[in-house]
Design an enzyme around this catalytic site. Structure first.
Site, mmCIF file in Angstrom:
data_model
loop_
_atom_site.group_PDB
_atom_site.id
_atom_site.type_symbol
_atom_site.label_atom_id
_atom_site.label_comp_id
_atom_site.label_asym_id
_atom_site.label_seq_id
_atom_site.Cartn_x
_atom_site.Cartn_y
_atom_site.Cartn_z
ATOM 1 N N GLY A 17 0.835 -1.206 0.000
ATOM 2 C CA GLY A 17 0.000 0.000 0.000
ATOM 3 C C GLY A 17 0.866 1.251 0.000
ATOM 4 C CE LYS A 79 -5.901 -6.549 -4.979
ATOM 5 N NZ LYS A 79 -7.031 -5.965 -5.643
ATOM 6 N N GLY A 80 1.133 -8.085 -6.040
ATOM 7 C CA GLY A 80 2.140 -8.556 -6.995
ATOM 8 C C GLY A 80 3.225 -9.435 -6.402
ATOM 9 C CB THR A 122 7.619 -4.911 0.618
ATOM 10 O OG1 THR A 122 6.419 -4.424 0.028
ATOM 11 C CG2 THR A 122 8.788 -4.585 -0.281
ATOM 12 C CG ASP A 144 -0.485 -0.291 9.026
ATOM 13 O OD1 ASP A 144 -1.295 0.637 8.913
ATOM 14 O OD2 ASP A 144 -0.505 -1.305 8.310
ATOM 15 N N GLY A 187 -4.389 0.790 10.574
ATOM 16 C CA GLY A 187 -3.307 0.280 11.421
ATOM 17 C C GLY A 187 -3.170 -1.228 11.435
ATOM 18 C CG LEU A 290 -9.533 11.179 3.841
ATOM 19 C CD1 LEU A 290 -10.482 11.816 4.826
ATOM 20 C CD2 LEU A 290 -9.154 12.174 2.750
ATOM 21 N NE ARG A 292 -2.350 3.299 1.691
ATOM 22 C CZ ARG A 292 -3.012 2.199 1.320
ATOM 23 N NH1 ARG A 292 -3.470 1.378 2.243
ATOM 24 N NH2 ARG A 292 -3.184 1.903 0.058
#
Ligand code: F6P
Length: 366
Positions: A17, A79-80, A122, A144, A187, A290, A292
């Site tokens: 994200g 999603k990758g 990641t 988060d 979070g 909002l 992010r």
């Protein structure tokens, strides 16, 4: 002055994200890399671009003027995951392993190192790619703040700023209408945004995943405030908060994501319970994305720039398989495999929690 390193070409990608500060890291990587004479290859849409072979070279011009811009000029995706790649077959989603395609592109682009900016998902992928032989350097991001190996991730301060500002605004309207206003914040399984945002914005009750709450304690707090002449209350609830006798509220599932669980909805549940059990009027604000979007705070701009620069330094020195991390006020680095072992959660001895309780904020536990 030109610096020297054996590393000639580095890739950079933003995974998971998005959050404020990603562009500041990309800028913090690209500019110092030029001093080493390195080429910087910007990979598009996180690991999706690595698997699908989508990338383009980044120059100083590309990163000029992006320090204050939210989002990521490279695009991102949660999603990758190359090891968990969704494909459609006969109308169904199947999960396959595309890590070899990722390695092929890394080699085809002649990358000496890859700087991956992302959160725990990641970093898990980075750890597996490191084992396959890629030279990876991680940069920790997430609103988060739940990565244990760093004192802070960039993006968190910007999200806390949004929560704090929202609470300031909700304060005046809650007070005018004598209402209980519930603000639901993000979070995931950690309460950092609710705790820090709620503390900064003067919430009366903060509910976090780490402290399952008692409904009665919440009603008592609202009614006690009334006895003291405060006919309104602000409740800051983390999306992962849950009552002692219940579960987290799940909005949906998406098997394509690293963590398929999508949290959301606890704000409405809390509002209904309060209204039914205290008779007080409630309203709910779900802050959602909002938190992010938009420009990073000065703190996040500085942290992101430092992370970017030190990531290039690690690459230049050939220190791969490591993640930059904030320890106190210094940027250090840790092994990526050590960074993914543990989630950072709010603990009973967290100073912000202790201070919040001391000034009378209720966490629904005592
Ligand atoms: O991890 C960051 C985060 O914003 C979480 O706080 C939230 O639960 C999740 O991502 C939302 O993800 P999405 O953008 O896919 O809805």
């Amino acid at each position: 002055m030109a610096l020297s390193s054996k590393v000639r070409r580095i890739g950079v990608l933003t995974g998971g994200g998005d959050c404020p500060g990603l562009n500041a890291v990309i800028r913090g990587v690209t500019k110092p890399a030029q001093d080493y004479g390195m080429s910087v290859i910007g990979i598009q849409d996180g690991f999706e671009g690595l698997v699908e072979g989508r990338a383009k070279e980044l120059t100083n011009e590309d990163v000029s003027g992006i320090l204050a811009r939210g989002g990521t000029i490279l695009g991102s995706s949660n999603k990758g995951d190359p090891f968990h790649w969704p494909v459609q077959r006969e109308g169904k989603t199947e999960i396959v392993d595309k890590s070899k395609a990722a390695l092929r592109n890394y080699e085809a682009w002649n990358l000496d190192a890859l700087i991956a900016i992302g959160g725990d998902g990641t970093m898990h992928i980075c750890n597996k790619l490191t084992r396959m032989g890629m030279n990876i350097i991680g940069v920790p991001k997430t609103i988060d703040n739940d990565l244990d190996a760093t004192d802070l991730t960039f993006g968190h301060d910007s999200a806390v700023f949004v929560v704090s500002e929202a609470l300031d605004r909700l304060h005046t309207t809650a007070s005018s209408h004598h209402r209980v206003i519930i603000i639901e914040v993000m979070g995931r399984y950690a309460g950092w945004i609710a705790l820090n945002g709620g503390l900064a914005g003067g919430a009366d009750i903060i509910l976090i995943p780490e402290i399952p709450f008692s409904w009665k304690k919440i009603y008592d707090k609202i009614l006690k405030r009334e006895l003291m002449g405060k006919k309104f209350s602000l409740v800051c609830v983390a999306e992962g908060a849950k009552p002692k006798d219940g579960e987290m509220v799940i909005k949906g599932q998406d098997i394509k994501r690293y963590d398929p669980v999508q949290l959301g909805g606890i704000g409405e549940v809390v509002a209904k319970k309060i209204e039914n059990n205290t008779g007080r009027e409630t309203r709910v604000t779900v802050l959602g994305h909002l938190q992010r979007g938009g420009s990073p705070t000065p703190f996040d701009r500085i942290l992101s720039t430092k992370f970017g620069y030190f990531a290039v330094e690690l690459a230049a020195q050939g220190k791969f398989g490591r993640m930059v991390a904030l320890k106190g006020s210094e940027i250090k680095n840790v092994k990526i495999e050590d960074a993914i072992n543990k989630q950072k959660l709010v603990k009973p001895d967290t100073q912000a929690l202790i201070a919040a309780k001391a000034i009378g904020i209720s966490f629904g536990d005592e």
